[in-house]
Every structure is written in structure tokens, then in C-alpha cells.
Design an enzyme around this catalytic site. Structure first.
Site, PDB file in Angstrom:
ATOM      1  N   SER A  80      51.958  34.195  53.970  1.00 18.22           N
ATOM      2  CA  SER A  80      51.677  33.657  52.637  1.00 18.22           C
ATOM      3  C   SER A  80      51.461  34.737  51.582  1.00 18.22           C
ATOM      4  O   SER A  80      51.556  34.461  50.390  1.00 18.22           O
ATOM      5  CB  SER A  80      50.458  32.737  52.684  1.00 18.22           C
ATOM      6  N   LYS A 125      44.089  35.492  50.335  1.00 17.43           N
ATOM      7  CA  LYS A 125      44.889  35.154  49.155  1.00 17.43           C
ATOM      8  C   LYS A 125      44.464  36.047  47.989  1.00 17.43           C
ATOM      9  O   LYS A 125      43.470  36.759  48.056  1.00 17.43           O
ATOM     10  CB  LYS A 125      44.681  33.694  48.741  1.00 17.43           C
TER      11      LYS A 125
END
EC number: 3.4.21.89
Length: 266
Positions: free
Chosen positions: A45, A108
Site C-alpha cells: 500500500s 500509511k
């Protein structure tokens, strides 16, 4: 023949060695709990900033401490909130517990602060109705041969980084869901996160939602090791682990070792 003095000295030496061993273990645990902790990244991701099987060093003290940042205590309710809290900054790469699944850790990039209005329009991030600087700077071909468009983005605080979007031949199905979003109003005490791999990230745009400050574990800093394949697997047995050792060593990504995650010169 062993005298009483010899036995006494032997016992004293054994106790000293055991004491030294326990001391070293305690210091290592304190470092892991309070200062730095390594993490392995299992997903893509954050590609290509962080790849699968990158081993990340992160600093535990960057945001202070909460139940979730104290290793081995994250499921014991020692206290609420954070102690010695330091405010995170836009562009930080954060390791945290996602609110919907506290058994895992996510990594993230922090985009939205409490009170912010966030929206993506045609893949461009808007923060409080102002679009960030975004320039296409080239392409990236993954190890699987997938082509991505590479963009340099600059946040309002001047932090720059690269984001990646699937080339048009792959990305059509993602455009509506990921590139054009609803408006998000970030609540107090919570934060909005995106993955650098914009079309393949489960982040605040979709299932993750907003992340409470209390859930922050650490700030990711650099890659200390990286491999293309995983070696250890509890299910494959000792013999297969031995057979897998050579290809695992050959898969080491030497060009990623000790890479600063905030360096945009690579």
C-alpha cells in the site's frame, strides 16, 4: 578436587553472567518499548516508498506514548490518551493500530490533521479547499512488471514525497473510488491517512476511516533491510526453510538498505 572457595567462585561467576544476561535483555526490551522498534511491511500500500518485505526502523518516542505504542502492553488498558505527546506533522509515515482491527498494524502517510477538510478530485488532494502541488515526474515499474505513474507531491507544510498511480491500462476501475472522493471532515483528535500507492491502498478514503491519535505506535524512519521474498514460514518445515535460505539471501535488495524514508532524491 574442587574446594569450597572454587565452588564459591564458580557460583559467583555464574550469577554474574546470568545477571549480565538479564540486564542486557532488560535494556533491549526498554529500547524496543520506549525508543525504537523494527517492523516488517507485508503489503504494497506504500509502494514504491516502502515495498513488501521492507524492514522498517521506527521511533517510538516521536509522538509520546499510549497503550498501543508500548510493546507488550498494547492490549492492557494502562491509561487513556498519550503521555509526553508530540504533535505529528503532515507527511509523516506512521505505524498505527487501525480502529476496525486492533490485532494488526498499518503503515500509511499522514495527510489530514484534526479540523481539516480533505477531498481528492481527479487524483489531486485538496486540503481545506486548496489543492496541493502535484507534478508527474516519471514512471515506476514494479518487480512484478506493473507500470505506475510517479508523482511528486508537496503538502502545505513544505513536506515533499512521491506517490504512485497505476498506469491507465490498469487503473480505470479505480478512478471513481480512489481518485474522486467525498469530502472528509477530520474530527478533533483524529487523523486522515493515505497510502503512497494510491490505487491499491486500504486507507482513510475507503475502509480505514479516521485514526485516533491514541492508536499511533511510532514514526517510520528508515529501511534497515529488504528482501524480495520471505524466508521464515511456520508452515513449511525445517528442511524447506533450509532450502529457501539461499534464494532468500539472493533476493536481498541491497539498494534499499539504510534508505531514509523521507529522502526524495531517490
Amino acid at each position: 578436587m574442587q574446594t569450597d572457595n572454587t565452588k564459591s567462585n564458580t557460583n559467583k561467576t555464574a550469577k554474574q553472567e546470568w545477571g549480565s544476561f538479564v540486564f542486557v535483555i532488560c535494556i533491549a526490551l526498554l529500547i524496543r518499548i520506549l525508543i525504537m522498534e523494527p517492523f516488517t511491511v507485508p503489503t504494497g500500500s506504500m509502494k514504491a516508498t516502502i515495498l513488501e518485505n521492507d524492514y522498517i526502523f521506527s521511533t517510538k518516542y516521536s509522538y509520546g506514548y499510549s497503550n498501543y505504542s508500548l510493546s507488550f502492553f498494547d492490549f492492557i488498558p494502562l491509561f487513556k490518551g498519550r503521555i509526553f505527546a508530540r504533535e505529528p506533522e503532515r507527511g509523516d509515515i506512521v505505524v498505527f493500530r487501525p480502529p476496525h482491527d486492533m490485532s494488526v498494524r498499518y503503515i500509511k502517510r499522514l495527510i489530514g490533521l484534526p479540523g481539516d477538510k480533505i477531498q481528492l478530485i481527479d487524483d489531486v488532494i485538496y486540503i481545506n479547499d486548496k489543492k496541493i502541488e502535484r507534478t508527474e515526474v516519471g514512471t515506476y515499474i514494479s518487480e512484478e512488471g506493473i507500470k505506475y505513474l510517479k508523482f511528486k507531491e508537496t503538502l502545505p507544510n513544505g513536506r515533499t514525497y512521491f506517490s504512485y498511480k497505476l498506469a491507465p491500462i490498469y487503473g480505470v476501475i479505480y478512478n471513481d473510488r480512489y481518485g474522486n472522493t467525498d469530502v472528509f471532515y477530520v474530527p478533533e483528535g483524529k487523523y486522515f491517512f493515505l497510502g503512497d500507492n494510491r490505487d491499491q491502498s486500504n486507507d482513510s478514503r475507503v475502509n480505514l476511516g479516521f485514526v485516533p491519535f491514541e492508536n499511533f505506535i511510532a514514526k517510520a524512519q528508515f529501511i534497515w533491510f529488504s528482501t524480495k521474498i520471505t524466508w521464515w514460514d511456520n508452515d513449511i518445515g525445517v528442511i524447506n526453510l533450509v532450502l529457501k535460505l539461499k534464494p532468500w539471501i539472493e533476493s536481498v535488495r541491497l539498494n534499499r538498505i539504510f534508505r531514509n524514508l523521507y529522502n526524495t532524491d531517490v
